[in-house]
Scaffold this motif. Structure first.
Motif, PDB file in Angstrom:
ATOM      1  N   SER A 167       0.813  -1.218   0.000  1.00 38.72           N
ATOM      2  CA  SER A 167       0.000   0.000   0.000  1.00 38.72           C
ATOM      3  C   SER A 167       0.845   1.265   0.000  1.00 38.72           C
ATOM      4  CB  SER A 167      -0.912   0.008   1.228  1.00 38.72           C
ATOM      5  OG  SER A 167      -0.146   0.189   2.420  1.00 38.72           O
ATOM      6  N   GLY A 168       2.123   1.142   0.347  1.00 35.47           N
ATOM      7  CA  GLY A 168       2.971   2.314   0.483  1.00 35.47           C
ATOM      8  C   GLY A 168       2.896   2.937   1.857  1.00 35.47           C
ATOM      9  N   GLU A 169       2.096   2.347   2.744  1.00 36.02           N
ATOM     10  CA  GLU A 169       2.043   2.840   4.122  1.00 36.02           C
ATOM     11  C   GLU A 169       3.410   2.682   4.786  1.00 36.02           C
ATOM     12  OE1 GLU A 169      -0.313   1.837   8.312  1.00 36.02           O
ATOM     13  OE2 GLU A 169      -0.912   0.870   6.444  1.00 36.02           O
ATOM     14  N   ILE A 170       4.116   1.617   4.402  1.00 33.20           N
ATOM     15  CA  ILE A 170       5.488   1.391   4.863  1.00 33.20           C
ATOM     16  C   ILE A 170       6.413   1.552   3.668  1.00 33.20           C
ATOM     17  CG2 ILE A 170       7.104  -0.280   5.853  1.00 33.20           C
ATOM     18  CD1 ILE A 170       4.657  -1.665   7.131  1.00 33.20           C
ATOM     19  N   VAL A 171       7.479   2.306   3.832  1.00 32.26           N
ATOM     20  CA  VAL A 171       8.514   2.425   2.798  1.00 32.26           C
ATOM     21  C   VAL A 171       9.668   1.500   3.181  1.00 32.26           C
ATOM     22  CG1 VAL A 171      10.190   3.962   1.697  1.00 32.26           C
ATOM     23  CG2 VAL A 171       7.877   4.770   2.200  1.00 32.26           C
ATOM     24  N   GLY A 172      10.086   0.683   2.235  1.00 31.15           N
ATOM     25  CA  GLY A 172      11.176  -0.242   2.490  1.00 31.15           C
ATOM     26  C   GLY A 172      12.520   0.350   2.097  1.00 31.15           C
ATOM     27  N   SER A 173      13.576  -0.171   2.709  1.00 27.97           N
ATOM     28  CA  SER A 173      14.932   0.278   2.397  1.00 27.97           C
ATOM     29  C   SER A 173      15.859  -0.922   2.518  1.00 27.97           C
ATOM     30  CB  SER A 173      15.362   1.383   3.362  1.00 27.97           C
ATOM     31  OG  SER A 173      16.551   1.995   2.941  1.00 27.97           O
ATOM     32  N   PHE A 174      16.721  -1.102   1.527  1.00 29.06           N
ATOM     33  CA  PHE A 174      17.604  -2.264   1.463  1.00 29.06           C
ATOM     34  C   PHE A 174      19.022  -1.851   1.834  1.00 29.06           C
ATOM     35  CE2 PHE A 174      20.367  -5.118  -1.170  1.00 29.06           C
ATOM     36  CZ  PHE A 174      20.151  -6.262  -0.412  1.00 29.06           C
ATOM     37  N   CYS A 175      19.565  -2.457   2.870  1.00 34.94           N
ATOM     38  CA  CYS A 175      20.854  -2.037   3.443  1.00 34.94           C
ATOM     39  C   CYS A 175      21.926  -3.101   3.212  1.00 34.94           C
ATOM     40  CB  CYS A 175      20.708  -1.782   4.937  1.00 34.94           C
ATOM     41  SG  CYS A 175      19.448  -0.578   5.372  1.00 34.94           S
ATOM     42  N   LEU A 176      22.683  -2.931   2.124  1.00 31.13           N
ATOM     43  CA  LEU A 176      23.787  -3.830   1.814  1.00 31.13           C
ATOM     44  C   LEU A 176      25.118  -3.082   1.782  1.00 31.13           C
ATOM     45  CD1 LEU A 176      24.902  -6.596   0.930  1.00 31.13           C
ATOM     46  CD2 LEU A 176      24.332  -5.970  -1.433  1.00 31.13           C
ATOM     47  N   GLY A 235      31.118  -2.433  -1.439  1.00 33.76           N
ATOM     48  CA  GLY A 235      30.159  -2.007  -2.445  1.00 33.76           C
ATOM     49  C   GLY A 235      29.993  -3.102  -3.476  1.00 33.76           C
ATOM     50  N   SER A 236      30.813  -3.040  -4.526  1.00 33.82           N
ATOM     51  CA  SER A 236      30.774  -4.104  -5.534  1.00 33.82           C
ATOM     52  C   SER A 236      31.146  -5.444  -4.924  1.00 33.82           C
ATOM     53  CB  SER A 236      31.730  -3.756  -6.679  1.00 33.82           C
ATOM     54  OG  SER A 236      31.277  -2.598  -7.360  1.00 33.82           O
ATOM     55  N   ASP A 237      32.075  -5.435  -3.966  1.00 32.76           N
ATOM     56  CA  ASP A 237      32.459  -6.660  -3.261  1.00 32.76           C
ATOM     57  C   ASP A 237      31.581  -6.809  -2.031  1.00 32.76           C
ATOM     58  OD1 ASP A 237      33.710  -8.909  -2.283  1.00 32.76           O
ATOM     59  OD2 ASP A 237      35.479  -7.833  -1.539  1.00 32.76           O
ATOM     60  N   ALA A 238      30.296  -7.033  -2.273  1.00 27.36           N
ATOM     61  CA  ALA A 238      29.325  -7.040  -1.179  1.00 27.36           C
ATOM     62  C   ALA A 238      29.581  -8.167  -0.183  1.00 27.36           C
ATOM     63  CB  ALA A 238      27.919  -7.157  -1.745  1.00 27.36           C
ATOM     64  N   ALA A 239      30.201  -9.258  -0.631  1.00 27.85           N
ATOM     65  CA  ALA A 239      30.446 -10.384   0.266  1.00 27.85           C
ATOM     66  C   ALA A 239      31.470 -10.054   1.347  1.00 27.85           C
ATOM     67  CB  ALA A 239      30.913 -11.603  -0.525  1.00 27.85           C
ATOM     68  N   SER A 240      32.141  -8.902   1.231  1.00 26.70           N
ATOM     69  CA  SER A 240      33.143  -8.522   2.223  1.00 26.70           C
ATOM     70  C   SER A 240      32.564  -7.626   3.314  1.00 26.70           C
ATOM     71  CB  SER A 240      34.306  -7.801   1.542  1.00 26.70           C
ATOM     72  OG  SER A 240      33.883  -6.537   1.033  1.00 26.70           O
ATOM     73  N   LEU A 241      31.237  -7.504   3.394  1.00 25.32           N
ATOM     74  CA  LEU A 241      30.650  -6.592   4.367  1.00 25.32           C
ATOM     75  C   LEU A 241      31.058  -6.949   5.797  1.00 25.32           C
ATOM     76  CD1 LEU A 241      27.979  -7.919   5.970  1.00 25.32           C
ATOM     77  CD2 LEU A 241      26.983  -7.719   3.719  1.00 25.32           C
ATOM     78  N   ARG A 242      31.070  -5.919   6.643  1.00 26.20           N
ATOM     79  CA  ARG A 242      31.566  -6.078   8.014  1.00 26.20           C
ATOM     80  C   ARG A 242      30.490  -5.960   9.083  1.00 26.20           C
ATOM     81  NH1 ARG A 242      37.140  -2.406   7.813  1.00 26.20           N
ATOM     82  NH2 ARG A 242      38.156  -3.554   6.115  1.00 26.20           N
ATOM     83  N   TYR A 271      24.345   1.859  -9.675  1.00 20.36           N
ATOM     84  CA  TYR A 271      23.666   0.969  -8.722  1.00 20.36           C
ATOM     85  C   TYR A 271      23.079  -0.253  -9.416  1.00 20.36           C
ATOM     86  CZ  TYR A 271      19.312   3.784  -9.552  1.00 20.36           C
ATOM     87  OH  TYR A 271      18.242   4.447 -10.075  1.00 20.36           O
ATOM     88  N   GLU A 272      22.645  -1.210  -8.578  1.00 19.15           N
ATOM     89  CA  GLU A 272      22.270  -2.557  -9.043  1.00 19.15           C
ATOM     90  C   GLU A 272      23.452  -3.232  -9.758  1.00 19.15           C
ATOM     91  OE1 GLU A 272      19.548  -4.180  -8.379  1.00 19.15           O
ATOM     92  OE2 GLU A 272      18.219  -2.619  -7.651  1.00 19.15           O
ATOM     93  N   GLY A 273      24.656  -2.864  -9.366  1.00 20.17           N
ATOM     94  CA  GLY A 273      25.869  -3.416  -9.978  1.00 20.17           C
ATOM     95  C   GLY A 273      26.391  -2.488 -11.062  1.00 20.17           C
ATOM     96  N   THR A 274      27.634  -2.037 -10.921  1.00 22.85           N
ATOM     97  CA  THR A 274      28.223  -1.135 -11.909  1.00 22.85           C
ATOM     98  C   THR A 274      28.348  -1.830 -13.270  1.00 22.85           C
ATOM     99  OG1 THR A 274      30.485  -1.843 -11.441  1.00 22.85           O
ATOM    100  CG2 THR A 274      29.603  -0.054 -10.086  1.00 22.85           C
ATOM    101  N   THR A 275      28.607  -1.025 -14.286  1.00 24.01           N
ATOM    102  CA  THR A 275      28.822  -1.594 -15.620  1.00 24.01           C
ATOM    103  C   THR A 275      29.930  -2.633 -15.593  1.00 24.01           C
ATOM    104  OG1 THR A 275      28.024   0.359 -16.801  1.00 24.01           O
ATOM    105  CG2 THR A 275      29.610  -1.032 -17.957  1.00 24.01           C
ATOM    106  N   GLN A 276      30.986  -2.343 -14.836  1.00 26.32           N
ATOM    107  CA  GLN A 276      32.112  -3.273 -14.789  1.00 26.32           C
ATOM    108  C   GLN A 276      31.731  -4.591 -14.116  1.00 26.32           C
ATOM    109  OE1 GLN A 276      32.356   0.138 -14.169  1.00 26.32           O
ATOM    110  NE2 GLN A 276      33.113   0.274 -16.283  1.00 26.32           N
ATOM    111  N   ILE A 277      30.892  -4.521 -13.098  1.00 27.56           N
ATOM    112  CA  ILE A 277      30.403  -5.754 -12.472  1.00 27.56           C
ATOM    113  C   ILE A 277      29.535  -6.529 -13.453  1.00 27.56           C
ATOM    114  CG2 ILE A 277      28.840  -6.658 -10.703  1.00 27.56           C
ATOM    115  CD1 ILE A 277      31.619  -5.966  -9.653  1.00 27.56           C
ATOM    116  N   GLN A 278      28.703  -5.827 -14.223  1.00 25.45           N
ATOM    117  CA  GLN A 278      27.886  -6.521 -15.229  1.00 25.45           C
ATOM    118  C   GLN A 278      28.760  -7.230 -16.253  1.00 25.45           C
ATOM    119  OE1 GLN A 278      24.866  -6.615 -14.270  1.00 25.45           O
ATOM    120  NE2 GLN A 278      25.096  -4.903 -12.858  1.00 25.45           N
ATOM    121  N   GLN A 279      29.849  -6.594 -16.643  1.00 22.71           N
ATOM    122  CA  GLN A 279      30.762  -7.234 -17.595  1.00 22.71           C
ATOM    123  C   GLN A 279      31.324  -8.532 -17.022  1.00 22.71           C
ATOM    124  OE1 GLN A 279      33.324  -3.791 -18.066  1.00 22.71           O
ATOM    125  NE2 GLN A 279      32.600  -3.447 -20.161  1.00 22.71           N
TER     126      GLN A 279
END
Length: 383
Positions: free
Chosen positions: A115-124, A130-137, A363-371
């Motif tokens: 409904s949009g009553e709640i706004v979601g936010s994705f925290c990665l 960033g691009s190396d998301a698996a290295s998050l701390r 965002y959603e992965g840089t061009t270089q990550i897509q390559q």
């Protein structure tokens, strides 16, 4: 597909009119004030834009991918801030729950997101991940009573200033890479959660980002998505194909708008006694822009249909995102060039779009990550 063809055609036409009659006229005010007025947010909620991809059982429209990209192309014709307002709810903010949430978690959160009553936010993303998301701390440690304590900082988090629900990726074990990452559903008022100052950005005014700071943030045991550790990153990756196709469709919409602006200006701007649209070098820029936009639109529609048919489209989604985001940058550059000196002035829409669309390549992965993804998938298929 949750709706029949006639119903979807009416929805798309309603969105098209909304973009033309309400969103585009409000663009300059949104950019100047760096906010979308509550009356427009209410109208977006009433149109069902926050729940495009959420199943009907949870209050959404339940559109398939092929339908969703058509709506995204319409929304993309307006300033990206409008699409961004609903984007997280359509994408990872809801789809992680749809894919891996428990019945109780879905029942609690999905209707409000739809409904949009709640706004979601994705925290990665983090300061050092960033691009190396698996290295998050960011870490999550379970207490004896079953609750979790989260510590870490997330950076450039879209819609964080408005969010009521944060989908947070955190490390729950010492397992290497993605295997040790879990996903948590964190409410805005969770103790220990705070927000940084809104970021000042190159473009996309009206779409807000900021740091999300987790300092001894305590969440209950059932905040763990799906109640299984070590699944968070895998869930996020499963949603990425969908997100990349969505962004590619938005790029197509933005390019369509830029071509319209360039054609309109070329027909009215006169030099050497005639409209500049009659000059062959201007026509060449228009032709290149149209051909590339047409190619991107065709790519997106094909990949979306394949996804709806149950195919794995990691390769195709990355190709769409890479091509469309690079394409819209070229179209924006040509639109400025066609406008000449006027294109560098804030009085004309192409100046703002030139800045706004630059983000799509990041965002959603840089061009270089897509390559890298494309090459990896090609090698995998060959093997």
């Amino acid at each position: 597909m949750a709706v029949d063809g006639d119903t979807f055609a009416m929805l798309r036409e309603a969105v098209r009119r909304f973009v033309d009659e309400r969103l585009i006229p409000a663009e300059r005010r949104v950019a100047e004030e760096d906010r979308i007025g509550p009356e427009l947010i209410a109208e977006m909620r009433a149109l069902g834009l926050y729940g495009l991809s959420i199943p009907e059982a949870w209050g959404g429209l339940g559109l398939g991918m092929a339908e969703e990209v058509e709506i995204a192309m319409e929304l993309g014709r307006a300033a990206p801030a409008f699409r961004s307002a609903v984007g997280t709810n359509i994408g990872i903010g809801s789809q992680a729950l749809v894919l891996a949430g428990t019945e109780a978690q879905r029942r609690r959160w999905l209707p409000g997101l739809a409904s949009g009553e709640i706004v979601g936010s994705f925290c990665l993303t983090e300061p050092d991940a960033g691009s190396d998301a698996a290295s998050l701390r960011t870490r999550a440690v379970r207490r004896p009573d079953g609750a979790w304590v989260l510590d870490g900082t997330k950076r450039y988090i879209t819609n964080a200033p408005e969010a009521g629900l944060f989908t947070v990726m955190a490390r729950t074990s010492e397992a290497p890479g993605a295997a040790g990452i879990s996903c948590f559903l964190v409410e805005r008022d969770a103790p220990g959660l705070s927000l940084g100052r809104p970021d000042r950005k190159m473009g996309q005014q009206g779409a807000h980002t900021c740091d999300v700071i987790l300092d001894g943030c305590v969440v209950p045991a059932d905040a763990l998505l799906g109640e299984r550790e070590g699944e968070g990153f895998r869930v996020a990756m499963r949603v990425l194909d969908k997100g990349r196709l969505h962004i590619a469709a938005v790029c197509v919409g933005a390019a369509t708008r830029l071509i319209d602006e360039a054609v309109a200006y070329g027909r009215t701007r006169r030099q050497f006694g005639r409209p500049i649209a009659e000059f062959q070098l201007v026509q060449a820029m228009l032709a290149d822009s149209y051909a590339e936009t047409y190619a991107a639109r065709t790519m997106v529609r094909d990949a979306a249909r394949r996804r709806d048919a149950g195919e794995t489209v990691t390769l195709e989604a990355s190709a769409c995102k890479m091509f469309a985001s690079e394409m819209v940058g070229r179209v924006a550059d040509r639109a400025v060039q066609i406008h000449g000196g006027a294109g560098y002035m804030a009085e004309y829409e192409v100046e703002r779009f030139f800045r706004d669309v630059r983000l799509f390549r990041l965002y959603e992965g840089t061009t270089q990550i897509q390559q890298l993804v494309i090459a990896r998938e090609l090698i995998k298929r060959a093997g």
